[in-house]
Motif scaffolding. Structure first.
Motif, short mmCIF file in Angstrom:
data_model
loop_
_atom_site.label_atom_id
_atom_site.label_comp_id
_atom_site.label_asym_id
_atom_site.label_seq_id
_atom_site.Cartn_x
_atom_site.Cartn_y
_atom_site.Cartn_z
N GLU A 77 0.80 -1.37 0.00
CA GLU A 77 -0.11 0.07 -0.20
C GLU A 77 0.89 1.17 -0.01
O GLU A 77 0.41 2.54 -0.08
CB GLU A 77 -0.88 0.17 1.29
N ARG A 97 -6.23 0.94 9.52
CA ARG A 97 -6.48 0.04 8.66
C ARG A 97 -7.76 -0.30 8.06
O ARG A 97 -8.20 -0.29 6.83
CB ARG A 97 -6.01 -1.51 9.05
N LEU A 119 -10.61 2.29 -0.09
CA LEU A 119 -10.32 1.58 -1.33
C LEU A 119 -11.50 1.18 -1.76
O LEU A 119 -11.56 0.80 -3.11
CB LEU A 119 -9.10 0.49 -0.93
N LEU A 173 -5.37 -5.75 -1.83
CA LEU A 173 -5.32 -5.22 -0.65
C LEU A 173 -6.65 -5.35 0.30
O LEU A 173 -6.57 -5.49 1.40
CB LEU A 173 -4.80 -3.45 -0.61
N LEU A 215 -5.20 -5.23 3.82
CA LEU A 215 -3.79 -4.68 3.62
C LEU A 215 -2.44 -5.61 3.88
O LEU A 215 -1.42 -4.73 4.02
CB LEU A 215 -3.65 -3.35 4.39
#
Length: 340
Positions: free
Chosen positions: A107, A119, A126, A186, A191
């Motif tokens: 990332e 996170r 995203l 991700l 992630l």
């Protein structure tokens, strides 16, 4: 400090100087992964020097580099800045691994604001199309990401099958555009993906290793040939850094005499980090000894097959006890935590 990673990336120079003030009484260096090793490299170097000077502590730049083809030319300014600081009396050192690829979290291709708040918030951003498009523009601004030069190193399920493959190959297998494939990787792993980026110049690696104040380090987590750390497709530096430095850069390319190469691996880092009675062969010091064949010393670990021991190492003694004898493990584990 790790200033290219959240939460360190949100720290100010003033905050860092205040924290470094705690080191003054101990004579220990401020160690930093610079805020940028590419676009803002020189501004990041100046910041590190300013922080160390304000706190009146030594400075150690972790795995110093020029990252990204568009920034290789900055090696001249980088060398001059560090050399000038040392000439002015500042206690400045650095370390470097002998490879042209870096390994870090996937990332990191995105701007810091993606990870603000942790996170879960990053994953949520995203998954939102508008945010994703904004991050795509930011990630690609001013550079060309070479997806075939980004190797997926470790990934949590359900993306583990892509370990050891490039982003380009994974995207093709997923039937997605490479950027969308990165987003999918991700999001699906929360992630938990690391990658190897082939973004450095061999000429610059050689040049940095020549600097007399640079010691050699792997920049790797501890890895083993078996057990829970023997997973994924890690950077070969985990197993090959020291042997590669000696065999390739010292003995084959003759960047420096062998004695100086050994010093970069032993005495220089031991002194820099205050490891008393380590790093030298002398009466009264701890008996940490490596015996190697200078005709055979070489790294065997590769990016495709990283879990391979280096060649040419005959014997290893740790705290006076044999750990390797004639190239074979004795099973002994006499290591200990080293405290200043």
């Amino acid at each position: 400090s790790g200033l290219c990673y959240p939460p360190g990336s949100f720290a100010t120079a003033e905050e860092l100087a205040d924290l470094c003030g705690e080191l003054t009484a101990y004579g220990r260096p401020y160690c930093t992964h610079l805020r940028s090793e590419g676009r803002a490299l020189m501004a990041s170097v100046r910041e590190a020097l300013r922080v160390a000077q304000a706190a009146r502590v030594p400075l150690h730049v972790s795995h110093v580099k020029t990252f990204g083809r568009a920034h290789w030319w900055k090696i001249e300014a980088l060398e001059r800045a560090l050399a000038d600081a040392r000439a002015a009396g500042w206690d400045v050192t650095a370390d470097r691994y002998p490879y042209t690829a870096a390994m870090t979290d996937l990332e990191t291709i995105f701007p810091d604001r993606l990870l603000a708040g942790g996170r879960e918030k990053a994953v949520a951003r995203l998954t939102r199309r508008r945010s994703r498009e904004a991050f795509q523009r930011a990630a690609l601004r001013g550079r060309r990401l070479r997806w075939d030069q980004i190797l997926i190193s470790t990934a949590a399920e359900p993306a583990r099958r892509f370990q050891g493959k490039t982003v380009a190959a994974a995207a093709e297998e997923m039937g997605l555009d490479p950027f969308d494939a990165v987003v999918e990787l991700l999001v699906s792993t929360q992630l938990h993906v690391t990658a190897i980026f082939f973004e450095m110049s061999e000429e610059n690696v050689e040049r940095i290793l020549r600097w007399p104040f640079v010691c050699v380090g792997s920049d790797s987590a501890a890895r083993s040939f078996s057990g829970p750390t023997a997973t994924g497709c890690p950077h070969p530096r985990a197993f090959g850094s020291c042997a590669r430095f000696l065999g390739e850069y010292v003995l084959a390319r003759r960047l420096m005499p062998l004695a100086e190469g050994v010093r970069r691996l032993t005495d220089l880092p031991a002194r820099r980090f205050g490891l008393a009675e380590r790093g030298r062969l002398r009466p009264g010091a701890f008996a940490d000894v490596v015996l190697f064949d200078s005709r055979r010393i070489r790294d065997a670990a590769t990016y495709a097959d990283p879990f391979r021991p280096s060649e040419g190492i005959r014997h290893l003694v740790v705290n006076g006890r044999a750990v390797l004898a004639d190239g074979r493990s004795t099973g002994a584990r006499p290591g200990r935590v080293l405290r200043a």
